[in-house]
Design a protein around this motif. Structure first.
Motif, PDB file in Angstrom:
ATOM      1  N   GLY A 143      16.823-101.646  42.249  1.00 57.30           N
ATOM      2  CA  GLY A 143      17.603-101.985  40.856  1.00 57.30           C
ATOM      3  C   GLY A 143      16.036-101.210  39.703  1.00 57.30           C
ATOM      4  O   GLY A 143      16.129-101.612  38.463  1.00 57.30           O
ATOM      5  N   LEU A 144      15.465-101.793  40.340  1.00 54.48           N
ATOM      6  CA  LEU A 144      13.994-101.561  39.307  1.00 54.48           C
ATOM      7  C   LEU A 144      13.535-100.024  38.861  1.00 54.48           C
ATOM      8  O   LEU A 144      13.825 -99.237  39.503  1.00 54.48           O
ATOM      9  CB  LEU A 144      12.145-102.008  39.604  1.00 54.48           C
ATOM     10  CG  LEU A 144      12.160-102.764  40.593  1.00 54.48           C
ATOM     11  CD1 LEU A 144      11.155-103.559  41.341  1.00 54.48           C
ATOM     12  CD2 LEU A 144      12.574-104.523  39.220  1.00 54.48           C
ATOM     13  N   ASP A 145      12.936 -99.954  37.418  1.00 55.64           N
ATOM     14  CA  ASP A 145      13.238 -98.404  37.330  1.00 55.64           C
ATOM     15  C   ASP A 145      11.935 -98.235  37.329  1.00 55.64           C
ATOM     16  O   ASP A 145      10.652 -98.345  37.974  1.00 55.64           O
ATOM     17  CB  ASP A 145      13.229 -98.026  35.661  1.00 55.64           C
ATOM     18  CG  ASP A 145      11.769 -98.663  34.527  1.00 55.64           C
ATOM     19  OD1 ASP A 145      10.855 -99.434  36.201  1.00 55.64           O
ATOM     20  OD2 ASP A 145      11.925 -99.298  33.433  1.00 55.64           O
ATOM     21  N   LEU A 146      11.661 -96.359  37.062  1.00 58.58           N
ATOM     22  CA  LEU A 146      10.255 -95.773  38.359  1.00 58.58           C
ATOM     23  C   LEU A 146       9.090 -96.384  37.976  1.00 58.58           C
ATOM     24  O   LEU A 146       7.975 -96.537  38.092  1.00 58.58           O
ATOM     25  CB  LEU A 146       9.984 -94.655  37.718  1.00 58.58           C
ATOM     26  CG  LEU A 146       8.918 -93.330  38.868  1.00 58.58           C
ATOM     27  CD1 LEU A 146       9.370 -93.805  40.119  1.00 58.58           C
ATOM     28  CD2 LEU A 146       9.716 -91.983  38.893  1.00 58.58           C
ATOM     29  N   ALA A 147       8.890 -96.903  36.606  1.00 56.11           N
ATOM     30  CA  ALA A 147       7.456 -97.040  36.018  1.00 56.11           C
ATOM     31  C   ALA A 147       7.414 -98.286  36.461  1.00 56.11           C
ATOM     32  O   ALA A 147       5.722 -99.124  36.663  1.00 56.11           O
ATOM     33  CB  ALA A 147       7.824 -97.469  34.573  1.00 56.11           C
ATOM     34  N   GLU A 148       7.962 -99.559  36.634  1.00 58.19           N
ATOM     35  CA  GLU A 148       7.900-100.643  37.344  1.00 58.19           C
ATOM     36  C   GLU A 148       7.069-100.581  38.994  1.00 58.19           C
ATOM     37  O   GLU A 148       6.503-101.229  39.063  1.00 58.19           O
ATOM     38  CB  GLU A 148       8.977-101.570  37.265  1.00 58.19           C
ATOM     39  CG  GLU A 148       8.703-103.311  37.462  1.00 58.19           C
ATOM     40  CD  GLU A 148       7.248-104.050  37.394  1.00 58.19           C
ATOM     41  OE1 GLU A 148       7.247-104.739  37.704  1.00 58.19           O
ATOM     42  OE2 GLU A 148       7.013-103.944  36.208  1.00 58.19           O
ATOM     43  N   LEU A 149       8.226 -99.982  39.264  1.00 62.32           N
ATOM     44  CA  LEU A 149       7.740 -99.527  40.524  1.00 62.32           C
ATOM     45  C   LEU A 149       6.196 -99.412  40.975  1.00 62.32           C
ATOM     46  O   LEU A 149       5.508 -99.442  41.828  1.00 62.32           O
ATOM     47  CB  LEU A 149       8.851 -98.432  41.384  1.00 62.32           C
ATOM     48  CG  LEU A 149      10.825 -98.570  41.598  1.00 62.32           C
ATOM     49  CD1 LEU A 149      10.661 -98.045  42.146  1.00 62.32           C
ATOM     50  CD2 LEU A 149       9.769 -99.914  42.966  1.00 62.32           C
ATOM     51  N   ASP A 150       5.748 -97.859  39.436  1.00 59.37           N
ATOM     52  CA  ASP A 150       4.420 -97.689  39.742  1.00 59.37           C
ATOM     53  C   ASP A 150       3.646 -98.763  39.206  1.00 59.37           C
ATOM     54  O   ASP A 150       1.982 -98.151  40.066  1.00 59.37           O
ATOM     55  CB  ASP A 150       4.588 -96.544  38.493  1.00 59.37           C
ATOM     56  CG  ASP A 150       5.287 -95.055  39.286  1.00 59.37           C
ATOM     57  OD1 ASP A 150       5.484 -94.856  40.494  1.00 59.37           O
ATOM     58  OD2 ASP A 150       5.520 -94.882  38.353  1.00 59.37           O
ATOM     59  N   ARG A 151       3.873 -99.457  38.259  1.00 55.49           N
ATOM     60  CA  ARG A 151       3.130-100.013  38.556  1.00 55.49           C
ATOM     61  C   ARG A 151       2.955-101.583  39.519  1.00 55.49           C
ATOM     62  O   ARG A 151       1.632-101.993  39.863  1.00 55.49           O
ATOM     63  CB  ARG A 151       3.626-101.429  36.917  1.00 55.49           C
ATOM     64  CG  ARG A 151       2.838-102.569  36.897  1.00 55.49           C
ATOM     65  CD  ARG A 151       2.933-103.534  35.714  1.00 55.49           C
ATOM     66  NE  ARG A 151       4.645-103.879  36.431  1.00 55.49           N
ATOM     67  CZ  ARG A 151       4.330-105.329  37.126  1.00 55.49           C
ATOM     68  NH1 ARG A 151       2.656-106.226  37.501  1.00 55.49           N
ATOM     69  NH2 ARG A 151       4.974-106.103  38.284  1.00 55.49           N
ATOM     70  N   ARG A 152       4.306-101.331  40.509  1.00 58.71           N
ATOM     71  CA  ARG A 152       3.308-102.625  41.315  1.00 58.71           C
ATOM     72  C   ARG A 152       2.842-102.092  42.333  1.00 58.71           C
ATOM     73  O   ARG A 152       1.559-102.614  42.957  1.00 58.71           O
ATOM     74  CB  ARG A 152       4.562-102.826  41.970  1.00 58.71           C
ATOM     75  CG  ARG A 152       5.870-103.698  41.317  1.00 58.71           C
ATOM     76  CD  ARG A 152       6.338-104.749  42.180  1.00 58.71           C
ATOM     77  NE  ARG A 152       7.484-105.422  41.023  1.00 58.71           N
ATOM     78  CZ  ARG A 152       8.723-106.278  41.740  1.00 58.71           C
ATOM     79  NH1 ARG A 152       8.559-105.750  43.232  1.00 58.71           N
ATOM     80  NH2 ARG A 152       9.438-107.491  41.219  1.00 58.71           N
ATOM     81  N   TRP A 153       2.988-100.649  42.802  1.00 58.15           N
ATOM     82  CA  TRP A 153       2.076 -99.969  43.566  1.00 58.15           C
ATOM     83  C   TRP A 153       0.583 -99.877  42.965  1.00 58.15           C
ATOM     84  O   TRP A 153      -0.350-100.337  43.708  1.00 58.15           O
ATOM     85  CB  TRP A 153       2.922 -98.425  43.774  1.00 58.15           C
ATOM     86  CG  TRP A 153       1.651 -97.152  44.103  1.00 58.15           C
ATOM     87  CD1 TRP A 153       0.673 -96.178  44.388  1.00 58.15           C
ATOM     88  CD2 TRP A 153       1.800 -97.229  45.788  1.00 58.15           C
ATOM     89  NE1 TRP A 153       0.592 -95.689  45.039  1.00 58.15           N
ATOM     90  CE2 TRP A 153       1.209 -96.333  46.273  1.00 58.15           C
ATOM     91  CE3 TRP A 153       2.603 -98.253  47.003  1.00 58.15           C
ATOM     92  CZ2 TRP A 153       1.032 -95.978  47.335  1.00 58.15           C
ATOM     93  CZ3 TRP A 153       2.447 -97.874  48.068  1.00 58.15           C
ATOM     94  CH2 TRP A 153       1.515 -97.053  48.710  1.00 58.15           C
ATOM     95  N   GLU A 154       0.917 -99.386  42.109  1.00 57.42           N
ATOM     96  CA  GLU A 154      -0.848 -99.198  41.100  1.00 57.42           C
ATOM     97  C   GLU A 154      -1.514-101.028  41.760  1.00 57.42           C
ATOM     98  O   GLU A 154      -2.827-101.096  41.542  1.00 57.42           O
ATOM     99  CB  GLU A 154      -1.506 -98.779  39.996  1.00 57.42           C
ATOM    100  CG  GLU A 154      -0.804 -97.557  40.072  1.00 57.42           C
ATOM    101  CD  GLU A 154      -1.516 -96.157  40.534  1.00 57.42           C
ATOM    102  OE1 GLU A 154      -2.699 -96.633  40.656  1.00 57.42           O
ATOM    103  OE2 GLU A 154      -0.619 -95.581  40.971  1.00 57.42           O
ATOM    104  N   ALA A 155      -0.559-102.217  41.426  1.00 57.82           N
ATOM    105  CA  ALA A 155      -1.185-103.012  41.535  1.00 57.82           C
ATOM    106  C   ALA A 155      -1.763-103.576  43.372  1.00 57.82           C
ATOM    107  O   ALA A 155      -2.481-104.068  43.684  1.00 57.82           O
ATOM    108  CB  ALA A 155      -0.743-104.116  40.932  1.00 57.82           C
ATOM    109  N   ALA A 156      -1.112-102.750  43.959  1.00 62.15           N
ATOM    110  CA  ALA A 156      -1.128-103.060  45.800  1.00 62.15           C
ATOM    111  C   ALA A 156      -1.872-102.812  45.889  1.00 62.15           C
ATOM    112  O   ALA A 156      -2.759-103.248  46.691  1.00 62.15           O
ATOM    113  CB  ALA A 156       0.395-102.411  46.052  1.00 62.15           C
ATOM    114  N   LYS A 157      -2.214-101.153  45.492  1.00 60.88           N
ATOM    115  CA  LYS A 157      -3.709-100.320  45.472  1.00 60.88           C
ATOM    116  C   LYS A 157      -5.078-101.291  45.219  1.00 60.88           C
ATOM    117  O   LYS A 157      -5.762-101.008  45.717  1.00 60.88           O
ATOM    118  CB  LYS A 157      -3.797 -98.857  44.722  1.00 60.88           C
ATOM    119  CG  LYS A 157      -2.467 -98.225  45.625  1.00 60.88           C
ATOM    120  CD  LYS A 157      -2.631 -96.404  44.664  1.00 60.88           C
ATOM    121  CE  LYS A 157      -4.023 -96.284  45.043  1.00 60.88           C
ATOM    122  NZ  LYS A 157      -3.445 -94.765  44.504  1.00 60.88           N
ATOM    123  N   ALA A 158      -5.228-101.279  43.970  1.00 67.65           N
ATOM    124  CA  ALA A 158      -5.832-102.478  43.594  1.00 67.65           C
ATOM    125  C   ALA A 158      -6.581-103.873  44.457  1.00 67.65           C
ATOM    126  O   ALA A 158      -7.531-103.931  44.165  1.00 67.65           O
ATOM    127  CB  ALA A 158      -6.053-102.815  41.908  1.00 67.65           C
TER     128      ALA A 158
END
Length: 470
Positions: free
Chosen positions: A453-468
């Motif tokens: 249910g999350l939009d792509l922007a939030e998914l990208d944010r979480r992904w970048e946070a996980a990478k960091a």
């Protein structure tokens, strides 16, 4: 004349009377290897003796000590009759005696009671029952095989006894016990029996030995357990070579996954523990097939190991022969040439022999390596990049309806494998590592809450946070 006599394992009263008469003869010079022995110490109180204890302190190696002792005895023999007295028996564990026997001088050896006699009497074992193995604690074989009752001697230092106990503990079953025997033949003799990990290394000494009569663990134990399972377990009895193939493949992939978790450098004992576990599971499959083949009269583990040993020797003439191979590439060429000679592959295609059942990435690399051997290859990894770009462009065209997407995607993947090969990277390990890394980061994204249910922007944010987060 040099007369060599044994002082037995304990006090002087255990030495046979004829030998004692020789030892106390005032017309002879008595050279004792050491006075750190009950009989030798008692003898030194009865008459003058020459000791060799000083040579142990002066020499750098044991071999130097033995040579120096032999020289001292021979020099004394030049002055008159000499008796060389050693602990135990002159023919068991007395390396200086060997030097004297090889020196070309006139020698008479008078056997004596050995430490083995005392050990076997104490533990109540007849070596003609199931055999006997005698080992030097300073030079344990690797691998250590305890398939019969074993005496380990020369346990003179706590660190040596501790190392021997650790080695034995790894290759006997969990209920196995050992017996440490110290100063047998004297009033202060000590005998301690228990699991290897419970024995005090402080029991080490110049007359300390260890006796092991336990069910073997380790490789030999695993072989025996698997053979018993094949005979007594209904499920194991029902298996065939063919039904086990899937298990072998699955366990191999699990091992590959564990290896992918090893760091490129440094020690990661947790990762190694997983590799050890998975490698054991692969070994189980090997032993399972061996148990079936042995039961059917095909071969056994020793036969398979001997075939392997011969193959390794045959294909490494630069180690076991006079062939020169200065680089890994030279070794590989020799290996491939010898392998081709063995299989009679002196004709046909260069691609013959690449199994069809290999995983796709692995098989692609094998085929490319075969082609490279006849010169069909790029020289450098950089030359593969334009081909990679070309395949990407063709795939893009296929996605627009200008070709076969499956074929073009396959060509792209084949080119990626080619690049990996030139970079010295196993493509299978690389893709597994990347997949595992993606999985780890994805799970970290989920830790913040459900992703659905999350939009792509939030998914990208979480992904970048996980990478960091690493």
């Amino acid at each position: 004349m040099i007369r060599i006599v044994g002082l037995g394992p304990g006090s002087l009263d255990r030495v046979a009377m004829p030998v004692r008469d020789v030892l106390v003869d005032p017309g002879t010079t008595v050279v004792c290897r050491t006075l750190h022995h009950p009989a030798a110490a008692e003898l030194a109180q009865l008459r003058p003796v020459v000791t060799c204890d000083d040579l142990y302190e002066a020499a750098e190696t044991f071999d130097d000590v033995y040579s120096a002792i032999a020289d001292r005895v021979i020099a004394a023999a030049g002055e008159g009759p000499v008796v060389y007295a050693v602990p135990g028996s002159p023919l068991i564990g007395e390396f200086a005696v060997r030097k004297l026997l090889e020196a070309g001088v006139t020698v008479e050896v008078v056997p004596g009671e050995s430490f083995l006699d005392a050990v076997l009497f104490e533990v109540g074992y007849d070596p003609l029952d199931r055999g006997l193995q005698v080992l030097d604690g300073h030079r344990l074989p690797d691998p250590l095989v305890l398939d019969k009752p074993t005496v380990i001697a020369h346990l003179d230092k706590p660190e040596i006894l501790a190392e021997v106990l650790a080695s034995v503990g790894r290759v006997v079953t969990e209920d196995g016990v050992v017996t440490v025997l110290r100063d047998l033949g004297s009033d202060d003799a000590v005998t301690v029996t228990g699991p290897a990990e419970t024995i005090d290394p402080g029991l080490a000494g110049l007359r300390t030995s260890l006796f092991v009569d336990a069910e073997p663990g380790g490789l030999l134990g695993a072989v025996r357990v698997m053979r018993r399972l094949r005979e007594e377990c209904p499920w194991d009895r029902s298996q065939t070579h063919h039904t086990l193939v899937k298990n072998l493949v699955e366990e191999t992939y699990e091992l590959v996954e564990a290896i992918a978790g090893l760091p490129e450098s440094g020690d990661d004992w947790v990762a190694y523990a997983r590799v050890e576990d998975e490698l054991g599971d692969v070994l189980l499959q090997v032993l399972f097939h061996e148990a079936i083949a042995r039961q059917e009269g095909g071969f056994d583990i020793d036969g398979a190991a001997e075939v392997l040993r011969q193959k390794l020797v045959r294909r490494h003439p630069h180690v076991f022969g006079d062939v020169v191979a200065a680089t890994p590439e030279d070794v590989k060429r020799n290996w491939d040439r010898i392998k081709a000679e063995e299989s009679g592959e002196d004709g046909g295609s260069a691609l013959d022999g690449v199994p069809q059942g290999l995983p796709g990435l692995h098989r692609a690399a094998k085929v490319q390596n075969r082609a490279a051997k006849v010169g069909f290859d790029w020289e450098r990894a950089e030359q593969v990049l334009p081909k990679l770009a070309e395949e990407i462009e063709e795939l893009a065209g296929a996605m627009q309806g200008e070709g076969d997407v499956v074929a073009e995607l396959g060509d792209l993947m084949f080119s990626v494998v080619n690049l990996a090969r030139h970079l010295g990277v196993d493509p299978e390990l690389a893709i597994r590592r990347s997949t595992s890394e993606f999985e780890r980061r994805f799970r970290r994204m989920e830790e913040e809450g459900p992703l659905s249910g999350l939009d792509l922007a939030e998914l990208d944010r979480r992904w970048e946070a996980a990478k960091a987060a690493g």
